[in-house]
Scaffold this motif. Structure first.
Motif, PDB file in Angstrom:
ATOM      1  N   GLY A 156       0.795  -1.221   0.000  1.00 49.39           N
ATOM      2  CA  GLY A 156       0.000   0.000   0.000  1.00 49.39           C
ATOM      3  C   GLY A 156       0.826   1.269   0.000  1.00 49.39           C
ATOM      4  O   GLY A 156       0.437   2.291  -0.570  1.00 49.39           O
ATOM      5  N   TRP A 157       2.002   1.209   0.620  1.00 52.00           N
ATOM      6  CA  TRP A 157       2.868   2.393   0.691  1.00 52.00           C
ATOM      7  C   TRP A 157       3.282   2.868  -0.697  1.00 52.00           C
ATOM      8  O   TRP A 157       3.290   4.073  -0.983  1.00 52.00           O
ATOM      9  CB  TRP A 157       4.109   2.078   1.528  1.00 52.00           C
ATOM     10  CG  TRP A 157       4.985   1.009   0.921  1.00 52.00           C
ATOM     11  CD1 TRP A 157       4.837  -0.342   1.037  1.00 52.00           C
ATOM     12  CD2 TRP A 157       6.104   1.227   0.061  1.00 52.00           C
ATOM     13  NE1 TRP A 157       5.809  -0.992   0.311  1.00 52.00           N
ATOM     14  CE2 TRP A 157       6.601  -0.052  -0.291  1.00 52.00           C
ATOM     15  CE3 TRP A 157       6.745   2.367  -0.431  1.00 52.00           C
ATOM     16  CZ2 TRP A 157       7.698  -0.215  -1.134  1.00 52.00           C
ATOM     17  CZ3 TRP A 157       7.847   2.204  -1.262  1.00 52.00           C
ATOM     18  CH2 TRP A 157       8.307   0.922  -1.604  1.00 52.00           C
ATOM     19  N   LEU A 158       3.622   1.911  -1.594  1.00 52.04           N
ATOM     20  CA  LEU A 158       4.075   2.281  -2.929  1.00 52.04           C
ATOM     21  C   LEU A 158       2.920   2.804  -3.769  1.00 52.04           C
ATOM     22  O   LEU A 158       3.056   3.814  -4.474  1.00 52.04           O
ATOM     23  CB  LEU A 158       4.739   1.089  -3.607  1.00 52.04           C
ATOM     24  CG  LEU A 158       5.332   1.345  -5.001  1.00 52.04           C
ATOM     25  CD1 LEU A 158       6.351   2.488  -4.947  1.00 52.04           C
ATOM     26  CD2 LEU A 158       5.982   0.092  -5.554  1.00 52.04           C
ATOM     27  N   ARG A 159       1.778   2.145  -3.705  1.00 52.67           N
ATOM     28  CA  ARG A 159       0.619   2.613  -4.466  1.00 52.67           C
ATOM     29  C   ARG A 159       0.222   4.021  -4.041  1.00 52.67           C
ATOM     30  O   ARG A 159      -0.128   4.863  -4.876  1.00 52.67           O
ATOM     31  CB  ARG A 159      -0.547   1.637  -4.289  1.00 52.67           C
ATOM     32  CG  ARG A 159      -0.321   0.267  -4.941  1.00 52.67           C
ATOM     33  CD  ARG A 159      -1.587  -0.568  -4.940  1.00 52.67           C
ATOM     34  NE  ARG A 159      -1.989  -0.941  -3.584  1.00 52.67           N
ATOM     35  CZ  ARG A 159      -1.582  -2.029  -2.960  1.00 52.67           C
ATOM     36  NH1 ARG A 159      -0.744  -2.865  -3.572  1.00 52.67           N
ATOM     37  NH2 ARG A 159      -2.000  -2.325  -1.738  1.00 52.67           N
ATOM     38  N   ARG A 160       0.290   4.273  -2.755  1.00 50.52           N
ATOM     39  CA  ARG A 160      -0.074   5.594  -2.240  1.00 50.52           C
ATOM     40  C   ARG A 160       0.900   6.660  -2.716  1.00 50.52           C
ATOM     41  O   ARG A 160       0.504   7.751  -3.129  1.00 50.52           O
ATOM     42  CB  ARG A 160      -0.114   5.548  -0.715  1.00 50.52           C
ATOM     43  CG  ARG A 160      -0.553   6.855  -0.060  1.00 50.52           C
ATOM     44  CD  ARG A 160      -0.817   6.673   1.431  1.00 50.52           C
ATOM     45  NE  ARG A 160       0.377   6.242   2.156  1.00 50.52           N
ATOM     46  CZ  ARG A 160       0.580   5.006   2.614  1.00 50.52           C
ATOM     47  NH1 ARG A 160      -0.345   4.064   2.417  1.00 50.52           N
ATOM     48  NH2 ARG A 160       1.678   4.699   3.280  1.00 50.52           N
ATOM     49  N   ARG A 161       2.201   6.360  -2.679  1.00 48.91           N
ATOM     50  CA  ARG A 161       3.184   7.345  -3.122  1.00 48.91           C
ATOM     51  C   ARG A 161       3.086   7.601  -4.626  1.00 48.91           C
ATOM     52  O   ARG A 161       3.310   8.721  -5.093  1.00 48.91           O
ATOM     53  CB  ARG A 161       4.605   6.871  -2.773  1.00 48.91           C
ATOM     54  CG  ARG A 161       4.898   6.701  -1.292  1.00 48.91           C
ATOM     55  CD  ARG A 161       4.474   7.896  -0.468  1.00 48.91           C
ATOM     56  NE  ARG A 161       5.060   9.144  -0.936  1.00 48.91           N
ATOM     57  CZ  ARG A 161       4.778  10.336  -0.434  1.00 48.91           C
ATOM     58  NH1 ARG A 161       3.892  10.442   0.541  1.00 48.91           N
ATOM     59  NH2 ARG A 161       5.359  11.421  -0.914  1.00 48.91           N
ATOM     60  N   ILE A 162       2.741   6.572  -5.419  1.00 43.25           N
ATOM     61  CA  ILE A 162       2.563   6.753  -6.858  1.00 43.25           C
ATOM     62  C   ILE A 162       1.392   7.690  -7.125  1.00 43.25           C
ATOM     63  O   ILE A 162       1.478   8.596  -7.968  1.00 43.25           O
ATOM     64  CB  ILE A 162       2.348   5.396  -7.557  1.00 43.25           C
ATOM     65  CG1 ILE A 162       3.642   4.564  -7.511  1.00 43.25           C
ATOM     66  CG2 ILE A 162       1.899   5.598  -8.995  1.00 43.25           C
ATOM     67  CD1 ILE A 162       3.476   3.150  -8.017  1.00 43.25           C
ATOM     68  N   ARG A 163       0.294   7.507  -6.407  1.00 45.39           N
ATOM     69  CA  ARG A 163      -0.876   8.384  -6.593  1.00 45.39           C
ATOM     70  C   ARG A 163      -0.519   9.830  -6.249  1.00 45.39           C
ATOM     71  O   ARG A 163      -0.895  10.756  -6.965  1.00 45.39           O
ATOM     72  CB  ARG A 163      -2.037   7.907  -5.727  1.00 45.39           C
ATOM     73  CG  ARG A 163      -2.710   6.636  -6.205  1.00 45.39           C
ATOM     74  CD  ARG A 163      -4.075   6.458  -5.563  1.00 45.39           C
ATOM     75  NE  ARG A 163      -3.970   6.376  -4.109  1.00 45.39           N
ATOM     76  CZ  ARG A 163      -3.827   5.232  -3.423  1.00 45.39           C
ATOM     77  NH1 ARG A 163      -3.757   4.086  -4.095  1.00 45.39           N
ATOM     78  NH2 ARG A 163      -3.739   5.234  -2.118  1.00 45.39           N
TER      79      ARG A 163
END
Length: 456
Positions: free
Chosen positions: A438-445
């Protein structure tokens, strides 16, 4: 001099970045260790204990700023990876202004609070005066120390890990020569060791500033451009403040452990100090891998290469575990020999070997903390890692010492047991957090939303 790590074979790029950082950290540790070796052999175990008991106090204040400064490295590495030169310039001058102001603040606070801080840590009375003197002199060198740390953070953010190595070699040689002259020849004791350290920091800071002012690249530092750009301060603090608070929590928990260690007397404090210099080879190796993966993730995340980010993390973790195994074997095999570099007192060596044989086999439980926290921080996610580390490492250690050690297991091994317990718990936290993704998906958004708001 720059190493753009958004292309090429991943493990090779990581090692090309890792080794200059490792050798640089080695020489940084070398001049810190030189203080302990020369003081321990030419002044005695009491002076060695005095030098050792000050480390936690210094790390409390300096570590906070260095943690905040790591936010500047992440911001600069992301802008550099995205080829945004103007933003790199703004971030560089804001970061250096923060270093100057932070150095002055820490110098004043540290000098004033040295005796109080050492007294609440149960520093043995027979080493208190030497410890206060050593600590206050070291705090007088905070401005060059923080300028050096911020400056080399900037260089590493753009992929240059070689020049920081050269600066530290010069600083290390300066410190060793001055240690010999001031302590061994002139007999200035702990004051001589502290003055040698401050002088070496001035050398490193001077060389770092010269390298930044003489480049033609976008990260060039022009002293007259020093400023606190509001937007950049907010970005740096947003990423770096959690890391700074995490460092404070580390230092506070370690001060509780150090206070517990201090209660066992000068021999144990001296042994613990010597062990700390020996196991610094492990910490500097893990820290070098952590810095490498942070910059690797920062540049590749800034360039939008998310699959490369994941592959880099896996390969860096594997290399870190292999390195840990090798260091364990060498340290356990030659432990008693290494202690004799610092002190010849048999009871101190015996206590030190006991510490080493207990703690070293648990080193692998720490590896994932450094690699995974560096990875997610490189993408700009620093709050959750700070919370996990604060709970898993810091709170766990404090509760352990104040409850278990204070009531039912008041022994040296009982105090040391907080390390493997806290490392194992925190590694589990990070492994679960990293794998769920979730951390990576959030930072990409967040990154993509920010790009959409940029003017065409």
């Amino acid at each position: 001099m720059n190493n753009n790590i958004t292309g090429g074979v991943i493990w090779k790029q990581l090692l090309l970045f890792f080794f200059p950082i490792w050798f640089g950290t080695f020489f940084q540790q070398l001049y810190n260790t030189a203080d302990a070796v020369i003081v321990g052999n030419f002044v005695g175990k009491g002076a060695l204990a005095a030098v050792g008991t000050t480390a936690v106090v210094q790390n409390l204040l300096v570590g906070f700023f260095v943690g905040v400064a790591s936010g500047a490295s992440v911001v600069i590495s992301q802008y550099y990876g995205a080829r945004k030169g103007v933003e790199v310039q703004r971030a560089v001058h804001t970061a250096m202004a923060m270093a100057l102001l932070g150095g002055v603040g820490i110098m004043l606070i540290g000098f004033a609070a040295s005796r109080w801080a050492l007294s609440i840590m149960n520093t043995p009375a027979d080493v208190m005066e030497d410890a206060v003197l050593y600590l206050r002199i070291c705090f007088l060198g905070m401005v060059p120390s923080l300028i050096y740390n911020m400056g080399t953070g900037i260089l590493r953010a753009v992929g240059d890990s070689k020049r920081p190595l050269y600066f530290l070699i010069c600083a290390s040689l300066t410190n060793i020569v001055l240690d010999v002259v001031l302590v061994a020849i002139l007999g200035m004791g702990v004051a001589g060791a502290a003055l040698a350290t401050v002088a070496s920091q001035c050398v490193a800071a001077g060389m770092t500033v010269m390298s930044l002012t003489h480049t033609t690249a976008c990260y060039r530092f022009v002293p007259s451009y020093l400023q606190l750009d509001k937007e950049m301060v907010e970005k740096i603090v947003r990423i770096g403040l959690p890391a700074g608070l995490q460092s404070v929590m580390y230092s506070l928990s370690n001060s509780v452990v150090q206070a517990s260690i201090n209660s066992f007397g000068t021999d144990v404090v001296a042994a613990y100090t010597a062990y700390g210099k020996i196991d610094s080879i492990f910490w500097m190796t893990m820290n070098s891998f952590g810095l490498s993966i942070t910059t690797f993730v920062g540049q590749n995340f800034g360039a939008g290469q998310y699959d490369r980010v994941k592959k880099g993390v896996r390969q860096c973790a594997l290399m870190a575990f292999v390195a840990t195994g090798m260091l364990m074997a060498v340290t356990l095999l030659f432990g008693s020999v290494l202690f004799r570099l610092f002190v010849q007192d048999a009871p101190v060596i015996e206590q030190g070997v006991e510490i080493l044989h207990y703690v070293v086999p648990f080193w692998p439980t720490y590896v994932l903390i450094e690699i995974l926290s560096g990875s997610v921080r490189g993408a700009g996610d620093s709050l959750i890692p700070m919370i996990m580390t604060s709970i898993g490492v810091c709170v766990t250690r404090i509760l352990w010492v104040l409850t278990v050690v204070a009531t039912v297991w008041h022994t040296l091994i009982g105090a040391l047991a907080c390390y493997p317990i806290s490392w194992s718990l925190t590694s589990l936290f990070f492994l679960v957090y990293y794998l769920q993704g979730g951390w990576l998906r959030r930072r990409i958004r967040i990154r993509e939303a920010g790009e959409e708001r940029q003017p065409a």
